[in-house]
Scaffold this active site. Structure first.
Site, short mmCIF file in Angstrom:
data_model
loop_
_atom_site.label_atom_id
_atom_site.label_comp_id
_atom_site.label_asym_id
_atom_site.label_seq_id
_atom_site.Cartn_x
_atom_site.Cartn_y
_atom_site.Cartn_z
N HIS A 25 48.89 65.40 28.71
CA HIS A 25 49.04 64.63 29.95
C HIS A 25 50.25 63.71 29.77
CE1 HIS A 25 48.30 62.26 33.49
NE2 HIS A 25 48.17 61.18 32.77
N ASP A 38 46.90 66.11 37.09
CA ASP A 38 48.12 66.93 37.04
C ASP A 38 47.89 68.26 37.76
OD1 ASP A 38 49.46 65.10 34.99
OD2 ASP A 38 47.61 65.65 33.98
P1 NAD Z 1 44.15 48.48 34.70
O1 NAD Z 1 44.97 47.63 33.80
O2 NAD Z 1 44.08 48.15 36.15
O3 NAD Z 1 42.65 48.50 34.15
C1 NAD Z 1 42.34 48.71 32.81
C2 NAD Z 1 41.13 47.85 32.48
O4 NAD Z 1 40.77 48.11 31.12
C3 NAD Z 1 41.39 46.34 32.60
O5 NAD Z 1 40.42 45.74 33.45
C4 NAD Z 1 41.25 45.85 31.16
O6 NAD Z 1 40.67 44.54 31.07
C5 NAD Z 1 40.30 46.90 30.60
N1 NAD Z 1 40.26 46.95 29.14
C6 NAD Z 1 41.25 46.71 28.24
N2 NAD Z 1 40.77 46.81 26.99
C7 NAD Z 1 39.48 47.16 27.10
C8 NAD Z 1 38.45 47.41 26.15
N3 NAD Z 1 38.68 47.31 24.84
N4 NAD Z 1 37.22 47.72 26.60
C9 NAD Z 1 36.96 47.79 27.92
N5 NAD Z 1 37.89 47.54 28.87
C10 NAD Z 1 39.13 47.24 28.45
O7 NAD Z 1 44.61 49.98 34.47
P2 NAD Z 1 44.30 51.26 35.37
O8 NAD Z 1 45.38 51.42 36.34
O9 NAD Z 1 42.89 51.23 35.81
O10 NAD Z 1 44.52 52.42 34.29
C11 NAD Z 1 43.68 52.55 33.17
C12 NAD Z 1 44.21 53.58 32.20
O11 NAD Z 1 44.20 54.88 32.78
C13 NAD Z 1 45.66 53.35 31.77
O12 NAD Z 1 45.77 53.67 30.40
C14 NAD Z 1 46.44 54.35 32.61
O13 NAD Z 1 47.67 54.67 32.04
C15 NAD Z 1 45.48 55.51 32.59
N6 NAD Z 1 45.65 56.53 33.63
C16 NAD Z 1 45.44 57.83 33.27
C17 NAD Z 1 45.51 58.84 34.21
C18 NAD Z 1 45.26 60.28 33.83
O14 NAD Z 1 45.47 61.15 34.68
N7 NAD Z 1 44.81 60.62 32.64
C19 NAD Z 1 45.82 58.52 35.53
C20 NAD Z 1 46.02 57.19 35.88
C21 NAD Z 1 45.94 56.20 34.90
C1 LMR Z 2 49.44 59.14 35.85
O1 LMR Z 2 49.67 60.29 35.52
O2 LMR Z 2 49.56 58.75 37.03
C2 LMR Z 2 48.92 58.18 34.81
O3 LMR Z 2 48.85 58.78 33.56
C3 LMR Z 2 49.66 56.91 34.79
C4 LMR Z 2 51.00 57.05 34.12
O4 LMR Z 2 51.32 56.23 33.24
O5 LMR Z 2 51.73 57.97 34.49
#
Ligand code: NAD
Ligand code: LMR
Length: 335
Positions: free
Chosen positions: A192, A164
């Site tokens: 967030h 962010d």
């Molecule tokens: P994705 O679905 O591509 O990957 C997530 C992975 O987690 C999958 O491979 C899944 O099998 C695995 N998983 C599920 N349960 C699990 C467990 N108990 N133990 C280990 N692995 C497990 O998702 P992504 O796009 O990589 O995003 C991951 C997370 O990050 C999401 O929650 C998304 O919303 C979040 N995110 C946060 C931010 C931020 O700025 N904070 C930014 C982008 C995404």
């Molecule tokens: C983001 O900020 O891109 C991630 O937290 C994914 C989402 O759900 O917005």
């Protein structure tokens, strides 16, 4: 055996490594973007059993990268084994939201993962493990992790709001035409989520206050804020998937500044366990402006907060209280 590196390798855990962020993050850690170009790494990649083949594919590609800093790539489907002796834990595992959902809509599925993984980290990680929670709802997952891993120091558990922060820098740079490297000291306050407050009141563009450089308070108080708040959703709409490369980049920035220090005269934003600074309820995981030195972060104190800003700090705090209560309720119902 040929010893290529003088420094001892650090172990970096990435949970959810077979997912999109994992695929973007692992190679960045391997090239040194997270811990520096002189720091050897052993990667611990964890995912769930059904993702085992994808995880093995990632391991093969990392081997094929022939990265000079990479001393090992270990894959796991067992969380306790994955956490063994890790120095940095990047908690990405979980379920991302889809179009039309808010981040808290993935709450029930994700907080229980963080409750379980907290104990594994506490029992197996290095005593000084630095944890950054990425999976949403990131602040509340970090709070649940902290509550369930009481022997990990509170200050070692953080959540990612650097994405962010970087989004806010990017918007100001685009608007002013300045290079993004000239924009400094924006702040992300709070959650967030779409209630976060991207605050430009203390920031500068090439040394000039952002408000003077932009010269459009209506935009700064309106569309700028909503664009940053809604950027995650806008990316999901455009890509059909949530942000991954920018999230991976932000994770590297977050850990790098934490471990190696923030640059002189600049702060960053991190979600940390609140000590009550700026009147925020202690114990919530709240994003603050922080400086880092010697591997420790410190909230920037004494910034003046005007009336409208104070209200925005309170709104995002109220959402975090609501999320915490909902998370605790979800966990109690699971028992
Ligand atoms: P994705 O679905 O591509 O990957 C997530 C992975 O987690 C999958 O491979 C899944 O099998 C695995 N998983 C599920 N349960 C699990 C467990 N108990 N133990 C280990 N692995 C497990 O998702 P992504 O796009 O990589 O995003 C991951 C997370 O990050 C999401 O929650 C998304 O919303 C979040 N995110 C946060 C931010 C931020 O700025 N904070 C930014 C982008 C995404
Ligand atoms: C983001 O900020 O891109 C991630 O937290 C994914 C989402 O759900 O917005």
């Amino acid at each position: 055996v040929l010893k290529l590196h003088k420094k001892k390798a650090l172990r970096v855990l990435i949970t959810g490594a077979a997912g999109q962020i994992g695929y973007a993050l692992a190679p960045q850690v391997a090239v040194g973007s997270m811990l520096g170009a002189d720091q050897p790494i052993i990667l611990h990649l964890l995912d769930v059993e059904p993702a085992k083949n994808a995880l093995e594919g990632l391991r093969m590609e990392l081997v094929d990268g022939a990265y000079p800093l990479l001393e090992g790539v270990l894959t796991f489907t067992d969380v306790a084994a994955a956490c063994k002796d890790v120095d940095v834990a990047v908690m990405v595992g979980g379920y991302p939201r889809k179009a039309g959902e808010e981040r808290k809509d993935v709450m029930a599925k994700n907080v229980s993962i963080y409750q379980q993984q907290a104990s594994a980290l506490e029992a197996n990680a290095s005593r000084d493990v630095k944890v950054v929670v990425v999976a949403n709802p990131a602040n509340t997952n970090a709070l649940i992790l902290a509550e369930n891993a009481p022997s990990i120091p509170r200050e070692n558990i953080t959540c990612l709001t650097r994405l962010d922060h970087n989004r806010a820098l990017g918007q100001v740079a685009e608007r002013t035409g300045a290079h993004v490297g000239c924009v400094k000291n924006v702040i992300i306050w709070g959650n967030h989520s779409s209630t976060q407050y991207p605050d430009v009141n203390h920031g500068t563009v090439a040394g000039k206050p952002i408000r003077a450089a932009v010269n459009d308070d209506a935009w700064l108080n309106g569309d700028f804020i909503t664009t940053v708040q809604q950027r995650g959703a806008a990316i999901i709409k455009a890509r059909g998937l949530s942000s991954a490369l920018s999230a991976a980049n932000a994770v590297c920035n977050h850990v790098r500044d934490w471990v190696r220090g923030t640059p002189a005269g600049a702060w960053t934003s991190m979600g940390v366990v609140s000590d009550g600074s700026y009147g925020v309820q202690a114990g919530l995981v709240y994003s603050y402006p922080v400086t880092c030195a010697g591997g420790k972060w410190k909230v920037v104190q004494g910034l003046s907060i005007d009336g409208p800003s104070r209200e925005r700090l309170r709104v995002t705090e109220a959402e975090l209280v609501e999320e915490r209560d909902l998370a605790l309720q979800c966990l109690a119902e699971k028992k």
